[in-house]
Design a protein around this motif. Structure first.
Motif, short mmCIF file in Angstrom:
data_model
loop_
_atom_site.label_atom_id
_atom_site.label_comp_id
_atom_site.label_asym_id
_atom_site.label_seq_id
_atom_site.Cartn_x
_atom_site.Cartn_y
_atom_site.Cartn_z
N UNK A 203 0.84 -1.20 0.00
CA UNK A 203 0.00 0.00 0.00
C UNK A 203 0.88 1.25 0.00
N UNK A 204 0.40 2.29 -0.66
CA UNK A 204 1.16 3.54 -0.73
C UNK A 204 1.20 4.21 0.64
N UNK A 205 2.36 4.72 1.02
CA UNK A 205 2.48 5.52 2.24
C UNK A 205 2.01 6.93 1.92
N UNK A 206 1.06 7.43 2.70
CA UNK A 206 0.53 8.78 2.51
C UNK A 206 0.71 9.58 3.79
N UNK A 207 0.29 10.82 3.76
CA UNK A 207 0.37 11.64 4.97
C UNK A 207 -0.56 11.15 6.07
N UNK A 208 -1.50 10.23 5.75
CA UNK A 208 -2.43 9.70 6.73
C UNK A 208 -2.11 8.25 7.13
N UNK A 209 -1.00 7.72 6.67
CA UNK A 209 -0.65 6.33 6.99
C UNK A 209 -0.12 6.22 8.42
N UNK A 210 -0.76 5.42 9.27
CA UNK A 210 -0.25 5.25 10.64
C UNK A 210 1.06 4.45 10.62
N UNK A 211 2.09 5.00 11.24
CA UNK A 211 3.40 4.34 11.31
C UNK A 211 3.91 4.44 12.75
N UNK A 212 4.75 3.50 13.12
CA UNK A 212 5.28 3.47 14.48
C UNK A 212 6.23 4.64 14.71
N UNK A 213 6.10 5.28 15.87
CA UNK A 213 7.06 6.34 16.22
C UNK A 213 8.02 5.90 17.32
N UNK A 214 7.88 4.63 17.78
CA UNK A 214 8.83 4.05 18.72
C UNK A 214 9.05 4.96 19.93
N UNK A 215 10.30 5.26 20.26
CA UNK A 215 10.57 6.02 21.49
C UNK A 215 10.25 7.49 21.42
N UNK A 216 9.83 7.98 20.27
CA UNK A 216 9.23 9.32 20.24
C UNK A 216 8.02 9.33 21.16
N UNK A 217 7.46 8.15 21.42
CA UNK A 217 6.32 8.00 22.34
C UNK A 217 6.63 8.56 23.73
N UNK A 218 7.90 8.57 24.12
CA UNK A 218 8.25 9.06 25.45
C UNK A 218 7.84 10.52 25.64
N UNK A 219 7.89 11.30 24.57
CA UNK A 219 7.48 12.70 24.66
C UNK A 219 5.98 12.80 24.96
N UNK A 220 5.19 11.88 24.41
CA UNK A 220 3.76 11.87 24.67
C UNK A 220 3.47 11.48 26.12
N UNK A 221 4.21 10.48 26.61
CA UNK A 221 4.02 10.06 28.00
C UNK A 221 4.39 11.18 28.95
#
Length: 506
Positions: free
Chosen positions: A91-109
């Motif tokens: 499938x084509x990757x678009x601006x709306x494609x959900x992708x893993x952000x891994x440890x960028x998640x720490x900023x959200x926590x």
């Protein structure tokens, strides 16, 4: 890390670079003769999308990166959102494609915890146990760990005393925290900085207990929904990710689609997002806690505190890293590494730009941070070296795979010659025979414990055995075939010796 949340992805550029007084004076004179700053900025913004597209296209052509998503913001605007290439399913990757952000998640926590601090429900400098009584460790010093020390990673918790990946994986944040009861500390709380994913799993569980909602529901209600991040979610394990969030390992310089190895990561690395959503997130971070439409999700003081290094935490703030770009501009950033995908986010306070990149190749390639470096260079008007794969890496894979192929006939030859070997050692002492067979056990022992060797080489980071296959697939294939071949030769020789001795006795 290079495991989920590995600090390598959080410190790509040198910190503390400063311009001399002479350079500043020259810059002032040039600025006086140049067009107005807003005119130059407007010109750059108009050219930026095409320049970013060209940089990503060049990178993908040089490296074979299958897919990536990029967001670039300026102030309250998303100036460029794009997807490139495809997911493992095609499938084509678009601006709306959900992708893993891994440890960028720490900023959200960290932001979720700081929201509770803003509300007066959590004291950042109080012991964690004041808010999360279930947090128990075998080391009595754990009673002194503060909420801040979880977020700036100075809690004293460590991979060397608690194997977050090599232990049986929990299924929830409650189980993740409960599993720490037998763990010790590597240092007194506040004594030193050490990257350790469970810090943020404890922090996420604290959010659950204080708020009374699951961490997923909390982020939906207090972060994702207010910012319009409709493509975003957080997940307990890597097996819960949507198909578009899976990626590839790299072998012989080519991407090979692979499922992410089993691991628990909520709080420390479970967020999935899109380029569109990450733009909304970057705008809120640049806007002192306000989204593009003015919705406030955090106080400006709390945002500023999260972007400021804590005492004793080197350049680490609260879920963010602080440094500088090669041009000397301030940089607030954080990277994220999974074994089949990587991510990177950056804020450039001086220019007002934000950059987020998600790439669907694993940490061994480092593609997200490399693309981010190229995009930031475009923003700053700098040249970067042309991208490309290291021929040494591709060559090493080729050599290792060649040796792996050769191991099979060599093992077969050893098995066929075992009869002669047994006949020669009929009258040899048993201890001498054991010593002759012992070297055949080396590949077997190394194959079984390779994760411990890799963990040692990565300065004590915890590694599960299966994760080594994602980091070094060609090497592990060679080692596995060598171990299997040596086992076959050892068994054949032992059996031949037994038969020879029985024949001699008759």
């Amino acid at each position: 890390m290079p495991f989920r949340g590995d600090p390598r992805a959080c410190a790509r550029w040198p910190a503390g670079t400063r311009l001399s007084g002479a350079v500043l004076a020259a810059a002032f004179l040039l600025a006086a003769a140049a067009p107005p700053a807003h005119a130059r900025t407007g010109e750059r913004q108009a050219d930026l999308p095409a320049a970013v597209d060209a940089a990503v296209a060049e990178y993908r052509a040089a490296t074979g990166l299958p897919g990536a998503a990029v967001a670039v913001t300026h102030g309250t605007e998303a100036v460029h959102l794009a997807g490139y290439g495809s997911t493992p399913s095609g499938a084509a990757v678009t601006e709306r494609t959900p992708m893993a952000v891994a440890s960028v998640s720490k900023s959200f926590t960290a932001l979720a915890v700081l929201q509770l601090v803003d509300e007066g429900r959590v004291d950042l400098d109080a012991p964690v146990r004041d808010h999360l009584p279930e947090f128990e460790m075998a080391d009595p010093r754990a009673a002194d760990i503060t909420v801040r020390q979880l977020l700036d990673q100075t809690s004293g918790m460590s991979d060397t005393t608690f194997g977050a990946f090599s232990r049986p994986q929990p299924a929830s944040l409650r189980e993740a925290v409960a599993g720490m009861r037998s763990a010790g500390l590597a240092a007194a709380p506040g004594e030193r900085w050490e990257y350790h994913n469970p810090n943020f799993q404890v922090a996420a569980r604290l959010v659950e207990v204080v708020s009374g909602a699951s961490f997923s529901d909390y982020l939906d209600a207090h972060v994702f929904d207010p910012l319009g991040m409709a493509d975003s979610s957080t997940n307990d394990t890597d097996q819960d990710l949507p198909p578009s969030a899976y990626g590839h390992v790299t072998l012989l310089g080519r991407p090979v689609a692979a499922p992410e190895p089993p691991a628990f990561g909520n709080g420390s690395g479970g967020v999935v997002s899109s380029a569109r959503d990450m733009a909304a997130w970057l705008i809120a971070q640049h806007g002192g806690g306000r989204g593009a439409d003015g919705t406030r999700i955090l106080s400006a003081d709390a945002v500023r505190e999260s972007h400021t290094p804590s005492p004793g935490a080197d350049s680490y703030g609260l879920g963010w890293q602080v440094g500088a770009t090669p041009s000397g501009a301030a940089l607030v950033h954080h990277g994220g590494d999974l074994f089949t995908s990587t991510a990177y986010q950056a804020l450039l306070p001086e220019s007002g730009h934000g950059v987020a990149v998600m790439a669907n190749t694993g940490m061994a390639a480092g593609d997200a941070s490399a693309i981010a470096e190229a995009v930031i260079a475009v923003i700053e008007g700098r040249e970067t070296p042309p991208p490309g794969q290291s021929p040494l890496v591709v060559g090493a894979d080729a050599v290792l795979l060649g040796l792996a192929v050769a191991a099979v006939p060599l093992a077969g030859l050893g098995v066929r010659r075992s009869v002669r070997w047994g006949a020669r050692r009929v009258d040899a002492p048993s201890h001498g025979t054991v010593l002759r067979l012992l070297p055949l056990a080396v590949p077997v022992v190394l194959f079984a414990g390779i994760h411990r060797v890799v963990g040692f080489l990565y300065r004590g980071r915890d590694v599960a055995w299966i994760q080594v296959a994602y980091l070094y697939p060609a090497f592990l294939l060679l080692l596995g075939l060598a171990a299997l071949g040596c086992t076959a030769v050892a068994v054949a020789r032992a059996a031949a010796l037994v038969r020879a001795r029985r024949a001699a006795a008759r």
